[in-house]
Design an enzyme around this catalytic site. Sequence first.
Site, PDB file in Angstrom:
ATOM      1  N   TYR A 145       0.781  -1.154   0.022  1.00  0.00           N
ATOM      2  CA  TYR A 145       0.082   0.028  -0.120  1.00  0.00           C
ATOM      3  C   TYR A 145       0.775   1.106  -0.016  1.00  0.00           C
ATOM      4  O   TYR A 145       1.782   1.289   0.740  1.00  0.00           O
ATOM      5  CB  TYR A 145      -0.895  -0.109   1.282  1.00  0.00           C
ATOM      6  CG  TYR A 145      -1.724   1.125   1.391  1.00  0.00           C
ATOM      7  CD1 TYR A 145      -2.780   1.397   0.506  1.00  0.00           C
ATOM      8  CD2 TYR A 145      -1.390   2.075   2.384  1.00  0.00           C
ATOM      9  CE1 TYR A 145      -3.610   2.426   0.615  1.00  0.00           C
ATOM     10  CE2 TYR A 145      -2.399   3.260   2.531  1.00  0.00           C
ATOM     11  CZ  TYR A 145      -3.428   3.501   1.515  1.00  0.00           C
ATOM     12  OH  TYR A 145      -4.207   4.679   1.743  1.00  0.00           O
ATOM     13  N   ASP A 240       9.433   2.968  -0.680  1.00  0.00           N
ATOM     14  CA  ASP A 240       8.454   3.602   0.462  1.00  0.00           C
ATOM     15  C   ASP A 240       8.646   3.064   1.799  1.00  0.00           C
ATOM     16  O   ASP A 240       8.428   2.243   2.168  1.00  0.00           O
ATOM     17  CB  ASP A 240       6.754   3.064  -0.296  1.00  0.00           C
ATOM     18  CG  ASP A 240       5.940   3.799   0.582  1.00  0.00           C
ATOM     19  OD1 ASP A 240       6.327   4.281   1.728  1.00  0.00           O
ATOM     20  OD2 ASP A 240       4.809   3.682   0.208  1.00  0.00           O
ATOM     21  N   LYS A 272       4.374   9.111   8.689  1.00  0.00           N
ATOM     22  CA  LYS A 272       4.142   8.535   9.795  1.00  0.00           C
ATOM     23  C   LYS A 272       5.271   9.022  10.989  1.00  0.00           C
ATOM     24  O   LYS A 272       5.196  10.305  11.293  1.00  0.00           O
ATOM     25  CB  LYS A 272       4.228   7.048   9.914  1.00  0.00           C
ATOM     26  CG  LYS A 272       2.999   6.586   8.806  1.00  0.00           C
ATOM     27  CD  LYS A 272       2.492   5.007   9.022  1.00  0.00           C
ATOM     28  CE  LYS A 272       1.318   5.048   8.338  1.00  0.00           C
ATOM     29  NZ  LYS A 272       1.359   4.364   6.995  1.00  0.00           N
TER      30      LYS A 272
HETATM   31  C1  LIG Z   1       0.695   4.808   5.552  1.00  0.00           C
HETATM   32  C2  LIG Z   1       1.342   4.785   4.454  1.00  0.00           C
HETATM   33  C3  LIG Z   1       1.286   5.402   3.340  1.00  0.00           C
HETATM   34  C4  LIG Z   1       0.171   6.553   3.228  1.00  0.00           C
HETATM   35  O1  LIG Z   1       0.337   7.517   4.292  1.00  0.00           O
HETATM   36  P1  LIG Z   1      -0.842   8.549   4.574  1.00  0.00           P
HETATM   37  O2  LIG Z   1      -0.221   9.532   5.251  1.00  0.00           O
HETATM   38  O3  LIG Z   1      -1.917   7.703   5.271  1.00  0.00           O
HETATM   39  O4  LIG Z   1      -1.443   9.038   3.146  1.00  0.00           O
HETATM   40  C5  LIG Z   1       2.048   5.001   2.207  1.00  0.00           C
HETATM   41  N1  LIG Z   1       2.986   4.382   2.130  1.00  0.00           N
HETATM   42  C6  LIG Z   1       3.117   3.327   3.359  1.00  0.00           C
HETATM   43  C7  LIG Z   1       3.954   2.116   3.282  1.00  0.00           C
HETATM   44  C8  LIG Z   1       2.028   3.264   4.271  1.00  0.00           C
HETATM   45  O5  LIG Z   1       2.222   2.588   5.356  1.00  0.00           O
END
Ligand SMILES: *Cc1c(COP(=O)(O)O)cnc(C)c1O
Length: 444
Positions: A145, A240, A272
């Site tokens: 994701y 990511d 995060k």
């Molecule tokens: C949480 C997450 C996102 C999206 O971040 P948001 O701040 O919720 O838009 C993208 N990539 C990864 C790996 C994530 O865990």
Amino acid sequence: MPRETRESAALFERARAVTPGGVNSPVRAFNAVGGTPRFIASARGAWLTDVDGHEYVDLICSWGPMLLGHAHPEVEAAVREAIARGTSYGTPTRPEVELAEEIVARTPVERVRFVSSGTEATMSAIRLARGFTGRDLVVKFAGCYHGHVDALLASAGSGLATFAVPGTPGVPASSTELTLVLPYNDRAAVEKVFAEHGDRIACLVTEASPGNMGVVPPEPGFNRFLAETCRQHGALFVSDEVMTGFRVSREGQWGLDGKTEGWRPDLVTFGKVMGGGFPAAAFGGRADVMHQLAPEGPVYQAGTLSGNPIATTAGLTTLRLATDAVYAHLHHVADTIKAATSEALGAAGVPHVVQATGTMFSVFFTDAGPDGAVRDFDDAQRTDSAAYAAFFHAMLEAGVHLPPSAYEAWFVSAAHDDRAVQTVLDALPAAARAAAAAAQEGTA
Ligand SMILES: *Cc1c(COP(=O)(O)O)cnc(C)c1O
């Protein structure tokens, strides 16, 4: 006597009247586990307090950001001081510079640009990769994701279809027909797609160590293989680290494999933890690639609240306090909870697999895949969701708030002390028996 949830239930009813599903992000609604989501009134350290006055050990930690625990006194003080100076100016500020320096010092990126969410970070990184390479195709993995970016809300096409199909209504086929979706940890699939389309691929984007299908670590050398394959074909490797960055180790997942194996991603996304509980995220990478970004280069990207002084102050203070001792403590807490959970589920006869990368871990309520591990999305999807739901609710009753979905990492913080951990350990045996009963019912 089950815990009273009257105030949460009343707020949930009001919320549903004005907000779809009563929540502002779907997983919060408890659809996967049933029941009433707990509305949280306050949090301190490792503990949440709901609007009915019940306390829970928090194993969500805001889905990752709260590395130091809630309302950390030094983060709180820094944020209070920052707020007193005004909350947003739309001009450059000192905390942005200092946070960028901290990120550049800890990670393989040479330049970094702030945004407000992880979604924005990956969306911008992909635009930049396309702008830099002059190519359009994007490769991603099923089960990873990257936020709700149209081009990445894509599912593998059925049968022999190479290009992806929209993963949700509302995404036009034209947004995903430039996306290729592959099984995770599958080198042959990566080689095949690059052999066929390598000269059209702008980038491959992957979670540095996937945490959004449960924790499915890269097999040893897999990230290096991805980086090298991208380089051979002139594509960019986008790692990511929104979830893993500053969480799995001081330097994120790259500190666990890239640094030791001697390779670097071309672009990295963060979010995060780096926001310390505020909306802050970032993308960064090679100086020559980032140089293509406006105002230095032609690739447009912007944000009214990007680098917001309160958010960057919270993130900077959090990272400065995230010392080696903090990561050692997170390891200790994670190891203790992992071992006890596995022991309790084993004693109750519940099939399970515990997987981890650095200090991040999750528990799959499934037998291991053919090779003894959950290595991709197909394996992960064999999770027994009913068994997890029973386990989740038994833990909640006992004062432990797990993520309300079987496919999520469990997060701990520096504030998870002996009392918090003991509360988790005490809750496990009965929850494991509840999961066993639900699993039995499922197979009966
Ligand atoms: C949480 C997450 C996102 C999206 O971040 P948001 O701040 O919720 O838009 C993208 N990539 C990864 C790996 C994530 O865990």
